[in-house]
Design a protein around this motif. Sequence first.
Motif, short mmCIF file in Angstrom:
data_model
loop_
_atom_site.label_atom_id
_atom_site.label_comp_id
_atom_site.label_asym_id
_atom_site.label_seq_id
_atom_site.Cartn_x
_atom_site.Cartn_y
_atom_site.Cartn_z
N THR A 288 -0.73 -2.29 -10.26
CA THR A 288 0.04 -1.04 -10.25
C THR A 288 0.43 -0.69 -11.68
OG1 THR A 288 2.04 -2.34 -9.78
CG2 THR A 288 0.95 -1.27 -7.91
N LYS A 289 0.65 0.59 -11.93
CA LYS A 289 0.93 1.05 -13.28
C LYS A 289 2.36 0.76 -13.72
CE LYS A 289 -2.52 4.74 -13.35
NZ LYS A 289 -2.77 6.19 -13.54
N ASP A 290 3.28 0.73 -12.74
CA ASP A 290 4.68 0.46 -13.10
C ASP A 290 5.35 -0.29 -11.96
OD1 ASP A 290 5.81 2.52 -11.18
OD2 ASP A 290 4.64 3.82 -12.49
N ILE A 292 8.10 0.39 -10.29
CA ILE A 292 8.55 1.22 -9.17
C ILE A 292 7.44 1.38 -8.13
CG2 ILE A 292 9.42 3.48 -8.49
CD1 ILE A 292 11.41 1.76 -10.06
N THR A 293 6.22 1.59 -8.60
CA THR A 293 5.08 1.71 -7.67
C THR A 293 4.87 0.41 -6.90
OG1 THR A 293 4.02 3.28 -9.18
CG2 THR A 293 2.64 2.28 -7.49
N ALA A 294 4.99 -0.71 -7.61
CA ALA A 294 4.82 -2.01 -6.95
C ALA A 294 5.87 -2.20 -5.86
CB ALA A 294 4.91 -3.13 -7.98
N TYR A 295 7.13 -1.88 -6.18
CA TYR A 295 8.19 -2.01 -5.17
C TYR A 295 7.96 -1.05 -4.00
CZ TYR A 295 11.05 -4.87 -8.31
OH TYR A 295 11.53 -5.89 -9.09
N THR A 296 7.46 0.14 -4.29
CA THR A 296 7.23 1.13 -3.23
C THR A 296 6.16 0.65 -2.26
OG1 THR A 296 7.80 2.92 -4.75
CG2 THR A 296 6.60 3.52 -2.76
N LEU A 297 5.14 0.01 -2.78
CA LEU A 297 4.04 -0.46 -1.93
C LEU A 297 4.45 -1.62 -1.03
CD1 LEU A 297 1.00 -0.24 -4.38
CD2 LEU A 297 1.53 1.24 -2.43
#
Length: 383
Positions: A288-290, A292-297
Amino acid sequence: MEMGRLKARWRCFNRSFNVEAKAASRSVVLHWLTWIFPLMLFILISANFSAGTLLELPVAAVDNDNSILSKRLIRDLDAGSHAQVSQYSEGLERALSDLRSANIYALLYIPHNFEADVLAGRQPSPVLYYNALFYGAGLYSTQDFPGLTAEISQEYTAIISTAIGKPLPALATVNLSYESLFNASGNFIYYQLFAATIHILQLFVVTCTIYVLSRRKMLLAARPFSLALMGKLAPYTISYTILLMVQLAALVIYSGASVNGNPLFMLAIGFFYIMAAQSIGLLLFTFTKDIITAYTLIGLLVGVAMTYSGIAVPELSMPLIAQIIANIEPLTHALYALFDVFLRGVPASSLISVCALLLVYPIVTAFLVRKRLPKRLHGEDIK
């Protein structure tokens, strides 16, 4: 020479392990992620299932007959342990609206002329709806109804037989023989609570893995990198394995459950399951690029795990593509193996095969992230 390399690698692993363990002991966030919040959530869920099943669930009754029999049906259903019945004088539409919005979990509808049809030997159709979107709560609110209707049917069969002056013909006798592995509809402790404990732990493991990697840029300077990474993650592998064993021990001690297999098998499966869950967190962090995206997924991961692990929908009832997804998810294999140990004795050969399968996840993950992970750790969002 070879012994010197082994000692150097061990020192790298051990140094990374000790540094991470000390940092984790001083981090309030990691204390919350590794044991405080998981235990609090476990206690809250256990409190819901403390009686072994759900009790006094809200059920609406719409009585269009207002007869002695209809009132008795409502009264007896309310007297059961699962349902708490409220009569809706506003009518069926209001009750259906509350059912859709989960203000109630089930709806008993009694039609006009219910008692008259029963006494005339006709077959009236009282209907009990439940909200299938809330599978556990909806279904459990209906548990007392089949036995209640069977009791009333038997009683009124004798009344009708006396009224017509001859006995009704006897039905054929059918003997049903079965042996169940467990009774999921009778006790939440042995199924939903056990499964929820293992499922929720994966959420914390993945979240913690992403958090730790996002705050460990110093990892890049360690050599060899792979052993330093393993040392960073190892304290959490151990702590989450211990946490899982504590939770399962609480099920046995305080909830009256029993482990029919070897408890050491559960320890081994839990250890490899935690490593597999950490691999998922590592993949989310790396690709993931950041942050926040990792946590969202993670939310997507939780939905997939709940849907395809066999907790909500049996795997055998899934189409082929869904079964493939189910078998990709490590939670599915861990659940099946832990259920086997929890509910019945299994041989050690079965344990070895499951642990080997769960070990595949970190091995495959190591292959996938070996080039991408160092680049990801150079990101601006990594501290």
